[in-house]
Enzyme design. Structure first.
Site, PDB file in Angstrom:
ATOM      1  N   GLY A  43       0.789  -1.232   0.000  1.00 43.68           N
ATOM      2  CA  GLY A  43       0.000   0.000   0.000  1.00 43.68           C
ATOM      3  C   GLY A  43       0.813   1.271   0.000  1.00 43.68           C
ATOM      4  CD  GLU A  45       0.623   0.930  -4.368  1.00 42.60           C
ATOM      5  OE1 GLU A  45       0.054  -0.002  -4.940  1.00 42.60           O
ATOM      6  OE2 GLU A  45       1.543   0.762  -3.530  1.00 42.60           O
ATOM      7  CB  THR A 101       4.845  -1.434   1.822  1.00 43.96           C
ATOM      8  OG1 THR A 101       4.919  -1.147   0.423  1.00 43.96           O
ATOM      9  CG2 THR A 101       4.015  -0.367   2.506  1.00 43.96           C
ATOM     10  CG  ASN A 121       7.227   2.911  -4.182  1.00 45.78           C
ATOM     11  OD1 ASN A 121       6.687   1.821  -4.313  1.00 45.78           O
ATOM     12  ND2 ASN A 121       6.525   4.018  -3.925  1.00 45.78           N
ATOM     13  CG  ASP A 164       7.082   1.736  -8.425  1.00 45.18           C
ATOM     14  OD1 ASP A 164       7.210   1.495  -7.215  1.00 45.18           O
ATOM     15  OD2 ASP A 164       6.240   1.179  -9.136  1.00 45.18           O
ATOM     16  CE  LYS A 191       9.220  -2.029 -10.554  1.00 42.94           C
ATOM     17  NZ  LYS A 191       8.095  -1.566  -9.713  1.00 42.94           N
TER      18      LYS A 191
END
Length: 201
Positions: A43, A45, A101, A121, A164, A191
């Protein structure tokens, strides 16, 4: 988080792992360590603060909670790690939650008694809105002591993340020989398109 009797399917206990007034979610499976069930949340974002929590497997009582990014300094810090991390943030980051998170895999090394997990992020997403800084411990790989959740070490894969670049990809433990020396490592294909091999001790 729900425990059921494996023989009958009857519920044994259930516990809410997040503040239901805030936009938290859970997208990862829990892990077991030292008689505890450990789980993170998602969560970032939506403007929440990251953490992982450990619950007694028999009773569902929370054993500890370890935050991944610092909160409002006026309320004090939960640990020295969070106090140090706050120095890498600026502005009023806590008003947008901070992010970081832990929404994917957690792994455990029983020999070292360390839990490892990656964090998402920071928020707000755009670095300019956060005022700069590395923003520890978002976009990082963390090791915490399974007994109390205290941070043992960290490696930030994307300081001051602006893209991100979560560090929540699967983590793989291995014992490798590197440069003629036996090493206990933890690996991640991040990532951000780098492959990391870290000493997990």
């Amino acid at each position: 988080l729900i425990a059921i009797d494996e023989r009958t399917g009857a519920p044994v206990w259930s516990v809410s792992t997040a503040d239901n007034a805030k936009p938290y979610a859970i997208s990862s499976a829990p892990r077991i360590a030292k008689g505890m069930v450990v789980i993170g949340n998602a969560g970032g974002e939506y403007g929440v603060r990251g953490y992982i929590s450990a619950y007694d497997a028999e009773t569902g009582k929370m054993a500890w909670r370890s935050y991944t990014v610092p909160g409002d300094p006026s309320k004090g810090f939960e640990s020295k790690a969070m106090e140090s991390a706050a120095k890498t943030w600026s502005g009023e980051w806590w008003k947008t939650g901070g992010g970081g998170t832990t929404w994917e895999g957690i792994v455990y090394d029983p020999a070292l008694d360390l839990l490892y997990f990656g964090t998402g992020n920071p928020t707000a997403w755009y670095r300019a809105l956060r005022g700069g800084g590395d923003n520890l411990y978002a976009a990082s790989i963390l090791a915490v002591h399974a007994s109390n959740g205290e941070i043992a070490w960290h490696f930030q894969t994307t300081p001051g993340d602006n893209w991100d670049y979560d560090a929540t990809q699967p983590l793989m433990q291995a014992d490798l020989t590197i440069g003629g020396r036996a090493r206990k490592v933890i690996m991640q294909a991040n990532k951000n398109e780098f492959f990391y091999v870290l000493d997990r001790e």
